[in-house]
Design a protein around this motif. Structure first.
Motif, mmCIF file in Angstrom:
data_model
loop_
_atom_site.group_PDB
_atom_site.id
_atom_site.type_symbol
_atom_site.label_atom_id
_atom_site.label_comp_id
_atom_site.label_asym_id
_atom_site.label_seq_id
_atom_site.Cartn_x
_atom_site.Cartn_y
_atom_site.Cartn_z
ATOM 1 N N MET A 1 0.838 -1.192 0.000
ATOM 2 C CA MET A 1 0.000 0.000 0.000
ATOM 3 C C MET A 1 0.876 1.247 0.000
ATOM 4 S SD MET A 1 -3.073 1.140 2.615
ATOM 5 C CE MET A 1 -2.001 1.774 3.909
ATOM 6 N N ALA A 2 0.471 2.262 -0.741
ATOM 7 C CA ALA A 2 1.186 3.533 -0.781
ATOM 8 C C ALA A 2 0.296 4.621 -0.188
ATOM 9 C CB ALA A 2 1.570 3.884 -2.215
ATOM 10 N N GLU A 3 0.921 5.527 0.554
ATOM 11 C CA GLU A 3 0.143 6.603 1.190
ATOM 12 C C GLU A 3 0.982 7.862 1.278
ATOM 13 O OE1 GLU A 3 -2.909 6.576 4.810
ATOM 14 O OE2 GLU A 3 -0.835 6.461 5.519
ATOM 15 N N ILE A 4 0.346 8.999 1.038
ATOM 16 C CA ILE A 4 1.004 10.284 1.220
ATOM 17 C C ILE A 4 0.058 11.192 1.990
ATOM 18 C CG2 ILE A 4 0.276 11.046 -1.091
ATOM 19 C CD1 ILE A 4 2.884 12.773 -1.100
ATOM 20 N N ILE A 5 0.554 11.768 3.078
ATOM 21 C CA ILE A 5 -0.253 12.607 3.966
ATOM 22 C C ILE A 5 0.302 14.023 3.929
ATOM 23 C CG2 ILE A 5 -1.061 12.954 6.329
ATOM 24 C CD1 ILE A 5 -0.570 9.967 6.820
ATOM 25 N N GLN A 6 -0.540 14.970 3.559
ATOM 26 C CA GLN A 6 -0.160 16.374 3.492
ATOM 27 C C GLN A 6 -1.253 17.235 4.135
ATOM 28 O OE1 GLN A 6 3.108 17.558 1.364
ATOM 29 N NE2 GLN A 6 3.068 15.884 2.824
ATOM 30 N N LYS A 7 -0.940 18.514 4.358
ATOM 31 C CA LYS A 7 -1.959 19.408 4.899
ATOM 32 C C LYS A 7 -3.141 19.526 3.942
ATOM 33 C CE LYS A 7 0.961 22.757 5.297
ATOM 34 N NZ LYS A 7 1.537 24.114 5.529
ATOM 35 N N ASP A 8 -2.862 19.397 2.676
ATOM 36 C CA ASP A 8 -3.880 19.516 1.641
ATOM 37 C C ASP A 8 -4.820 18.314 1.603
ATOM 38 O OD1 ASP A 8 -4.935 21.124 -0.359
ATOM 39 O OD2 ASP A 8 -3.864 20.079 -1.940
ATOM 40 N N GLY A 9 -4.369 17.188 2.161
ATOM 41 C CA GLY A 9 -5.188 15.983 2.156
ATOM 42 C C GLY A 9 -4.340 14.735 2.234
ATOM 43 N N THR A 10 -4.996 13.589 2.180
ATOM 44 C CA THR A 10 -4.321 12.291 2.248
ATOM 45 C C THR A 10 -4.779 11.434 1.082
ATOM 46 O OG1 THR A 10 -4.188 12.358 4.667
ATOM 47 C CG2 THR A 10 -3.988 10.198 3.617
ATOM 48 N N TRP A 11 -3.798 10.869 0.372
ATOM 49 C CA TRP A 11 -4.088 9.926 -0.709
ATOM 50 C C TRP A 11 -3.534 8.560 -0.321
ATOM 51 C CZ3 TRP A 11 -3.191 12.205 -6.289
ATOM 52 C CH2 TRP A 11 -4.024 13.322 -6.457
ATOM 53 N N THR A 12 -4.348 7.530 -0.506
ATOM 54 C CA THR A 12 -3.953 6.161 -0.202
ATOM 55 C C THR A 12 -4.267 5.278 -1.397
ATOM 56 O OG1 THR A 12 -4.540 6.542 2.121
ATOM 57 C CG2 THR A 12 -4.188 4.272 1.453
ATOM 58 N N PHE A 13 -3.319 4.407 -1.745
ATOM 59 C CA PHE A 13 -3.524 3.475 -2.859
ATOM 60 C C PHE A 13 -3.290 2.058 -2.367
ATOM 61 C CE2 PHE A 13 -1.756 1.210 -6.668
ATOM 62 C CZ PHE A 13 -2.968 1.103 -7.335
ATOM 63 N N ASP A 14 -4.308 1.183 -2.531
ATOM 64 C CA ASP A 14 -4.212 -0.193 -2.051
ATOM 65 C C ASP A 14 -4.080 -1.209 -3.176
ATOM 66 O OD1 ASP A 14 -6.715 -0.194 -3.186
ATOM 67 O OD2 ASP A 14 -7.818 -0.635 -1.344
ATOM 68 N N GLY A 15 -3.851 -0.735 -4.386
ATOM 69 C CA GLY A 15 -3.740 -1.629 -5.530
ATOM 70 C C GLY A 15 -5.012 -1.697 -6.352
ATOM 71 N N ASP A 16 -6.149 -1.360 -5.733
ATOM 72 C CA ASP A 16 -7.432 -1.411 -6.434
ATOM 73 C C ASP A 16 -8.067 -0.038 -6.622
ATOM 74 O OD1 ASP A 16 -7.526 -4.251 -6.673
ATOM 75 O OD2 ASP A 16 -8.100 -4.374 -4.568
ATOM 76 N N ALA A 17 -7.733 0.912 -5.741
ATOM 77 C CA ALA A 17 -8.365 2.227 -5.807
ATOM 78 C C ALA A 17 -7.491 3.258 -5.110
ATOM 79 C CB ALA A 17 -9.750 2.188 -5.154
ATOM 80 N N VAL A 18 -7.650 4.506 -5.528
ATOM 81 C CA VAL A 18 -7.019 5.630 -4.835
ATOM 82 C C VAL A 18 -8.084 6.274 -3.959
ATOM 83 C CG1 VAL A 18 -5.882 7.864 -5.070
ATOM 84 C CG2 VAL A 18 -5.389 6.043 -6.715
ATOM 85 N N ARG A 19 -7.800 6.324 -2.664
ATOM 86 C CA ARG A 19 -8.741 6.914 -1.705
ATOM 87 C C ARG A 19 -8.255 8.321 -1.370
ATOM 88 N NH1 ARG A 19 -12.486 4.460 1.422
ATOM 89 N NH2 ARG A 19 -11.637 2.457 0.755
ATOM 90 N N ILE A 20 -9.104 9.314 -1.605
ATOM 91 C CA ILE A 20 -8.747 10.714 -1.434
ATOM 92 C C ILE A 20 -9.550 11.306 -0.280
ATOM 93 C CG2 ILE A 20 -8.771 12.986 -2.526
ATOM 94 C CD1 ILE A 20 -8.537 11.544 -5.224
#
Length: 301
Positions: A1-20
């Protein structure tokens, strides 16, 4: 799983979808805050990019044309602060952003996601019921019926007929246009069989927008309605692709599917997949050439 957390928001990718998930920073627009969490399935994506900068950069998701009702009704006219598919990235998180991009791109390649136009909405659109007051009126939508009500700024020619109500099934189109310069924006509902509409200021099926903070929220109403109408492309078969210009051959295209290929280093193969993806996105490879080359690489795993 890939994730990036910023003040602007958080994006997470689990291989099937990007969760914003939108952040709470002052730069996050009211539309993004109101829309809330968005889950973008992998099959709805056409690509992803990272635009580095000296102080901040940006992650951007590119969705397939016709996959998202919000992008369909706004047509690329959303202000930056209202765009749910961009994320401001601090310079010290550049490495994380690039890793996130690589993970999504690799998944797109391995799942052979078609980046072309979609003939059905792949995102559900904003939640209903939804009600927004902006400009010269209020629009409320419960998933079936649209109700328009007027305020003190409405022209008498429009308000004299009183509030309006109609069903989605009676609509031919819903359109949203933002304010630009001295021109006001609008959200317009066109009923089937209706004559040409007058100017938004006088149209009883249009709310005129004056360029204030809540105006972009009307795009959410338009998207919630649009997703419940027939998709613009429907189930029509796509047109035959135009013949491609001659290009230098790609090594994988010359490989015979019947010939066994010796196993290679997986990291090198993944790099080759990324290179092929870049060639396809850059227009060097057609969709057919890209698919054939990718299959040749995948057989070497």
């Amino acid at each position: 799983m890939a994730e990036i957390i910023q003040k602007d928001g958080t994006w997470t990718f689990d291989g099937d979808a990007v969760r914003i998930v939108p952040g709470r920073d002052k730069g996050v627009g009211l539309l993004r805050q109101t829309l809330g969490e968005v889950v973008v399935p992998l099959r709805a994506l056409a690509g992803i990019s990272h635009e580095p900068g000296r102080r901040t950069g940006r992650l951007r998701l590119k969705l397939r044309d016709g996959a998202d009702p919000l992008l369909q009704v706004t047509g690329g006219r959303l202000p930056e602060a209202s765009d749910p598919y961009r994320l401001t990235v601090d310079a010290d998180r550049t490495g994380v952003a690039e890793y996130f991009v690589d993970e999504v791109r690799n998944a797109l390649l391995l799942d052979q996601v078609d980046p072309g136009p979609a003939d059905a909405y792949l995102l559900p659109g904003p939640a209903v019921p939804i009600s927004v007051a902006a400009g010269d009126g209020t629009v409320a939508f419960d998933g079936d019926r649209v109700a328009l009500d007027w305020n003190w700024t409405t022209e008498e020619a429009k308000s004299s007929g009183g509030p309006r109500e109609f069903r989605v099934a009676d609509l031919r189109a819903v359109e949203w246009s933002p304010s630009k310069g001295l021109e006001n924006g609008w959200i317009r509902f066109t009923l089937a069989g209706a004559p040409a509409a007058p100017a938004p200021k006088y149209d009883p099926h249009t709310v005129e927008l004056f360029g204030f903070k809540k105006d972009p929220l009307m795009a959410l109403v338009a998207a919630a309605v649009a997703v419940r109408m027939p998709h613009p492309r429907g189930a029509a078969a796509s047109a035959e692709p135009a013949p491609a210009l001659a290009k230098a051959p790609v090594p994988e295209l010359a490989a015979s599917a019947a010939e066994p290929v010796a196993p290679e280093d997986h990291d090198a193969l993944l790099r080759r997949l990324r290179e092929l993806g870049d060639l396809h996105q850059g227009g060097i490879l057609t969709a057919e050439e890209f698919a054939a080359a990718k299959q040749a690489v995948l057989r070497r795993f």
